[in-house]
Write a protein that holds these residues in place. Structure first.
Motif: not given
Length: 360
Positions: A189-190, A193, A197, A220, A224, A227-228, A231
């Motif tokens: 996940v990180g 992410y 970014l 970053k 917000k 995000m989904w 991703i």
């Protein structure tokens, strides 16, 4: 990108896809030129990575033969002397591959992002202008990449440390296995992410005055709420890229029992699909930037963005504060000189008038 800001903030994933298709189709000439000059070499480099997989497989086979045969065996001796040179070739190939992959990916990103911004600001976008801007923007993208690389390096070192602590302290039981998978999921996940970014920070580096770590902080904040969307796009794009690479390797490169003309056809289809995927991905990540700005109610000032693009192109030089102060001081100086000149002329006229009066 010819939508208003209110329309952009409500775009979902499929709306972004539709917007990207419309832009590419409407401006197909400039995107075709960018594809042929930058995306095509990038696609070739991407597929060339298959060679490293083939080479690594050959090295492992040699290592297996070396460890499974006696030292006095002729095959053992031949492979023992060859394996070191194969490893050297492998690492040299990796270095060249990643170098050219980085260069062309940054150049392609700069070209596509600048073109989309020109479309959005209704500026004329020609291939010559794009190629003039790309070298200037490439430096900013490189700084952002180096910062991202540093962040990834620290992140992976911390992850390795955590996995090492887990391997040393935990025993061989169910709880340990569950904990391992939890760590693995958190790491994945990180990683995703940070990758998202980085993609958004690349766009920020081109369209704003921020680059490097500041661009990452800006991305970053922007991501917000969306995000989904980012991703899901990341997973779909990367799955499509690696699926295309797998098909190319399995049906074209490997010894698959297909006729030669079929292998050529499959290879061309994979190559064309890869071209479209890379271009499509670069366009979408730029659109996501504008969608995120609209979502956070950040004003997308077309005039300011157009001015920023002019600065990148070199057609306009933005005034700095010291330049403004210099202009103001020059204006005041010229005004004082004009005042003195006017006063002097009035004084001279008065003296001349008095002399004339006395003489009469």
């Amino acid at each position: 990108m010819e939508r208003e800001q209110e329309e952009l903030q409500s775009l979902g994933l499929f709306g972004i896809y539709r917007e990207a298709c419309m832009i590419i189709f409407k401006w197909r000439r400039i995107f075709s030129q960018i594809t042929l000059s930058l995306v095509l070499p990038l696609s070739v480099i991407f597929l060339a990575h298959i060679e490293s997989n083939v080479l690594l497989s050959r090295i492992f086979n040699m290592e297996f033969v070396i460890h499974s045969t006696r030292a006095d065996n002729p095959i053992h001796k031949r492979f023992y002397h060859r394996v070191s040179s194969e490893w050297a070739y492998f690492w040299l190939f990796k270095f060249v591959y990643f170098t050219f992959l980085l260069i062309f990916s940054l150049l392609s990103t700069a070209a596509v992002v600048y073109t989309i911004a020109c479309v959005y600001t209704a500026r004329e976008a020609t291939f010559k202008k794009v190629m003039r801007v790309v070298p200037k923007v490439w430096k900013r993208l490189m700084v952002t990449f180096l910062w991202t690389f540093l962040v990834f390096l620290v992140y992976n070192l911390v992850a390795v440390l955590i996995f090492f602590i887990w391997a040393v302290t935990d025993g061989d039981n169910t709880v340990s296995v569950v904990f391992f998978f939890i760590i693995l999921i958190c790491y994945a996940v990180g990683f995703v992410y940070l990758t998202v970014l980085w993609q958004l920070a690349s766009v920020v580096s081109v369209l704003e005055d921020k680059y490097g770590f500041k661009a990452m902080l800006k991305s970053k904040e922007l991501i917000k709420g969306k995000m989904w969307v980012a991703i899901v796009f990341f997973f779909k794009l990367n799955f499509s890229l690696y699926a295309t690479q797998y098909v190319f390797q399995y049906f074209v490169v490997s010894a698959w029992p297909l006729r030669f003309e079929y292998r050529i056809g499959v290879g061309l289809l994979c190559f064309l699909l890869l071209l479209m995927l890379i271009l499509f991905g670069l366009v979408i990540q730029t659109i996501i930037y504008f969608v995120c700005k609209s979502y956070h109610q950040e004003s997308i000032d077309k005039s300011a963005l157009s001015e920023h693009l002019e600065v990148l192109l070199g057609e306009y030089e933005r005034l700095k504060p010291q330049d403004i102060q210099l202009k103001e001081s020059e204006w005041h100086t010229s005004k004082i000189r004009a005042t003195f000149a006017s006063s002097g002329s009035q004084l001279a006229f008065s003296v001349k008038k008095a002399i004339t009066k006395n003489s009469t």
